[in-house]
Structure formats: structure tokens, C-alpha cells
Design a protein around this motif. Structure first.
Motif, PDB file in Angstrom:
ATOM      1  N   ARG A  13       0.839  -1.198   0.000  1.00  0.00           N
ATOM      2  CA  ARG A  13       0.000   0.000   0.000  1.00  0.00           C
ATOM      3  C   ARG A  13       0.878   1.254   0.000  1.00  0.00           C
ATOM      4  NH1 ARG A  13      -4.352  -2.100   2.337  1.00  0.00           N
ATOM      5  NH2 ARG A  13      -3.163  -2.616   4.210  1.00  0.00           N
ATOM      6  N   LYS A  14       1.908   1.208   0.818  1.00  0.00           N
ATOM      7  CA  LYS A  14       2.809   2.360   0.915  1.00  0.00           C
ATOM      8  C   LYS A  14       3.509   2.602  -0.428  1.00  0.00           C
ATOM      9  CE  LYS A  14       7.081   3.005   2.781  1.00  0.00           C
ATOM     10  NZ  LYS A  14       8.086   2.335   3.581  1.00  0.00           N
ATOM     11  N   LEU A  69       5.165   5.686  -5.091  1.00  0.00           N
ATOM     12  CA  LEU A  69       5.686   5.680  -6.462  1.00  0.00           C
ATOM     13  C   LEU A  69       4.690   6.352  -7.425  1.00  0.00           C
ATOM     14  CD1 LEU A  69       7.157   2.040  -6.539  1.00  0.00           C
ATOM     15  CD2 LEU A  69       8.428   4.188  -6.387  1.00  0.00           C
ATOM     16  N   PRO A  70       5.205   7.023  -8.440  1.00  0.00           N
ATOM     17  CA  PRO A  70       4.297   7.690  -9.400  1.00  0.00           C
ATOM     18  C   PRO A  70       3.607   6.669 -10.297  1.00  0.00           C
ATOM     19  CG  PRO A  70       6.595   7.892 -10.097  1.00  0.00           C
ATOM     20  CD  PRO A  70       6.629   7.243  -8.737  1.00  0.00           C
ATOM     21  N   LYS A  79       8.889  -4.660 -10.005  1.00  0.00           N
ATOM     22  CA  LYS A  79       9.929  -5.014  -9.010  1.00  0.00           C
ATOM     23  C   LYS A  79      10.140  -3.895  -8.005  1.00  0.00           C
ATOM     24  CE  LYS A  79      13.047  -5.947 -12.274  1.00  0.00           C
ATOM     25  NZ  LYS A  79      12.193  -5.694 -13.462  1.00  0.00           N
ATOM     26  N   LYS A  80       9.947  -2.661  -8.470  1.00  0.00           N
ATOM     27  CA  LYS A  80      10.121  -1.516  -7.561  1.00  0.00           C
ATOM     28  C   LYS A  80       9.074  -1.557  -6.430  1.00  0.00           C
ATOM     29  CE  LYS A  80      13.249   1.223  -9.814  1.00  0.00           C
ATOM     30  NZ  LYS A  80      13.824   0.183 -10.652  1.00  0.00           N
ATOM     31  N   TYR A  81       7.932  -2.123  -6.729  1.00  0.00           N
ATOM     32  CA  TYR A  81       6.872  -2.228  -5.722  1.00  0.00           C
ATOM     33  C   TYR A  81       7.119  -3.426  -4.801  1.00  0.00           C
ATOM     34  CZ  TYR A  81       4.212   1.010  -8.681  1.00  0.00           C
ATOM     35  OH  TYR A  81       3.800   2.100  -9.397  1.00  0.00           O
TER      36      TYR A  81
END
Ligand code: G3H
Ligand code: ZN
Length: 285
Positions: A244-245, A250-251, A258-260
Motif C-alpha cells: 500500500r505504501k 511511487l508515481p 519489481k520496484k513495488y
């Protein structure tokens, strides 16, 4: 390393005054994060899949994935089917390569619990797979197993020796005050009951419902001889909070999944490392 059995991973826990964490995963990220945390601490680890997690991931996929992870590290990893009530599914999991299964016949009467657990032990033995079973009823909700406050019953120490002897199980889940899921009130563990059970059986004991148990209570359980401690809900909460965060931070233009997900892996690794410090299993690999 190849996957190890529950019997192998718990051998020496009581004498060594440490417990091995059993952690519930639901997919790749939490499982890999857990193994990363354990590898960093040089600790053995038990990766647990519930029936619904297995059905979600797929049985072959679950075994293939965790086997691959285990073979990529040099710590003992056990793959455990958690709270299974479907006997056909247990047999399929054993055949597929699970190295431990829990038959949860705790809702049944004592004699039936013994008979059904014994049948699973006899089957699993042929495949070099361990079996955990439950005596008494841990309250709360775990996967499809729901036990309301009124139905939760503590394990009667007097029932333990015959149960362990006749079932031939490798680990025994006991009910002495812990609850599955979030605690509605401060957990109150029945330590005299635990002491009595420890004195009556050499069988490794399992604490279910680890989420929300205070650190000092965990340590006391381990000092008293608890061998395996299960934690599930804490990971689900951290997983969803982190996701959730990341979605908020992130935009929208960021589409690299992968960034999530990397922070999800990392948070699971951190929780595992914290638990290993409490359970005393670091450097026991
Ligand atoms: O079998 C799984 C565990 O007992 C997990 O319990 O979700 O309360 O941590 P928990
Ligand atoms: Zn449980």
C-alpha cells in the motif's frame, strides 16, 4: 541444500534451547524474503504453506519454487503444509515433495484424531516426510480453520503421551493460550501447562498463533522447551502495508513491478531476522 524434514530441522532444539521459526508464505516475494533473512542469520527455517496458499500458487509450483530457493542457500529449509484437513491433498503434497505436513484433526474427538493422524504418518513415512499434528484446539482463524472462543480448548497434558506414542508424529502442536490472527486482548499463555507437557513428552512442541506474542513470552517458551514457533499474520500485515505504501509513494508512471515488490521482500526478511534473534536460532544452520 536439498529440502530437509521437520524431524531433521527440529532435532536438538530442546537441548539447544532454541526454536525454529515456521513462517507462512503466500507467494514468491514473502517466501524469498524469509529465506534471505534466515540465510543472513545462518539460521534453519521452516517455510509453511496453508491449503489456500498452495491452491493459489499451485502444488507443483509451490514445491518447485521453495526447492529452488532452498538449493540456492546453505541453510536447512523445510517445506511444510500447514493446518491441512483435506487428507487427499496431504497425500498429494507428500508425493509432490513437501518435507513436512500438518494434519489438523484437532476438531475431531481424541480417538479419531489419533487414528487419522497415524494414517497420515504411515503414508508420509514412505516418502521421507515428517508429520505435525494438533491436540487441543488453538482459538482464532487460520486459513479455513476457524475456532471461536467457546470452542478453543487447551491441550490436556494427560492426553499427550499416548497421543504421541500411538500417532508416531514428529512434532506436536499444543493449545495453551495462543490464538491465531490478531489478539483481541493481551495473550495469556498457560506456562504451567507447557511445563507439564514438556515434562511428559520428548516430542518437539509447536506454538501456533505467534503473531502478537510478547518477546518475553516467546523467550520463556523457548527456555522451557518449545521447538517450533509459527508466525503468519504479522507477515500478511507487513506485506499489505508495504505494498500500500509503495503504491502511494511511487508515481503512476512507474510500471516496473519489481520496484513495488522488492520492499515487500525486504520487510519479510527483516521480520524473520527479528524472530530468529528472539528464538535463538541464529548460527544453528
Ligand atoms: O499455523 C500458522 C500459525 O499458527 C500462524 O499464526 O497468523 O497468528 O501468526 P498467526
Ligand atoms: Zn497455526
Amino acid at each position: 541444500m536439498p529440502l530437509v524434514t521437520l524431524k531433521e530441522i527440529l532435532a536438538g532444539t530442546r537441548e539447544g534451547h532454541y526454536a525454529v521459526g515456521g513462517f507462512n508464505f503466500n507467494g514468491y516475494e514473502d517466501a524469498q524474503g524469509m529465506i534471505n533473512g534466515a540465510a543472513e542469520k545462518r539460521s534453519p527455517i521452516i517455510l509453511m504453506a496453508s491449503l489456500s496458499a498452495c491452491r493459489y500458487i499451485g502444488l507443483k509450483q509451490t514445491v518447485g519454487m521453495i526447492r529452488g530457493m532452498a538449493e540456492s542457500v546453505d541453510i536447512p529449509v523445510c517445506l511444510h503444509l500447514d493446518h491441512a484437513t483435506d487428507y487427499d491433498y496431504i497425500r498429494a503434497a507428500v508425493r509432490e515433495g513437501f518435507t513436512s505436513v500438518m494434519i489438523d484433526a484437532s476438531a475431531l474427538d481424541y480417538e479419531t484424531n489419533i487414528r487419522d493422524s497415524r494414517a497420515i504418518v504411515d503414508f508420509a513415512k514412505q516418502y521421507h516426510c515428517s508429520v505435525e499434528a494438533e491436540l487441543g484446539k488453538v482459538g482464532g482463524k487460520e486459513d479455513h480453520v476457524v475456532v471461536d472462543d467457546m470452542s478453543a480448548t487447551f491441550t490436556d497434558p494427560e492426553d499427550v503421551p499416548r497421543y504421541v506414542e500411538e500417532t508416531g508424529i514428529d512434532a506436536l502442536a499444543i493449545a495453551f493460550g495462543s490464538v491465531h490472527g490478531f489478539y483481541k486482548r493481551e495473550p495469556k499463555l498457560d506456562f504451567p501447562r507447557l511445563e507439564k507437557i514438556v515434562s511428559l513428552t520428548p516430542c518437539p512442541l509447536v506454538l501456533h498463533g505467534g503473531t502478537g506474542i510478547p518477546v518475553e513470552d516467546f523467550k520463556r517458551c523457548v527456555r522451557m522447551g518449545m521447538s517450533k514457533i509459527n508466525v503468519g499474520t504479522e507477515f500478511k500485515k507487513a506485506f499489505t502495508d508495504t505494498l500500500r505504501k509503495m503504491c502511494a509513494v511511487l508515481p503512476e508512471s512507474q510500471v516496473d513491478t519489481k520496484k513495488y515488490m522488492q520492499p515487500v521482500k525486504d520487510v519479510c526478511a527483516e521480520i524473520v531476522k527479528g524472530k530468529i534473534d528472539i528464538f535463538g536460532s541464529a548460527d544453528r544452520a
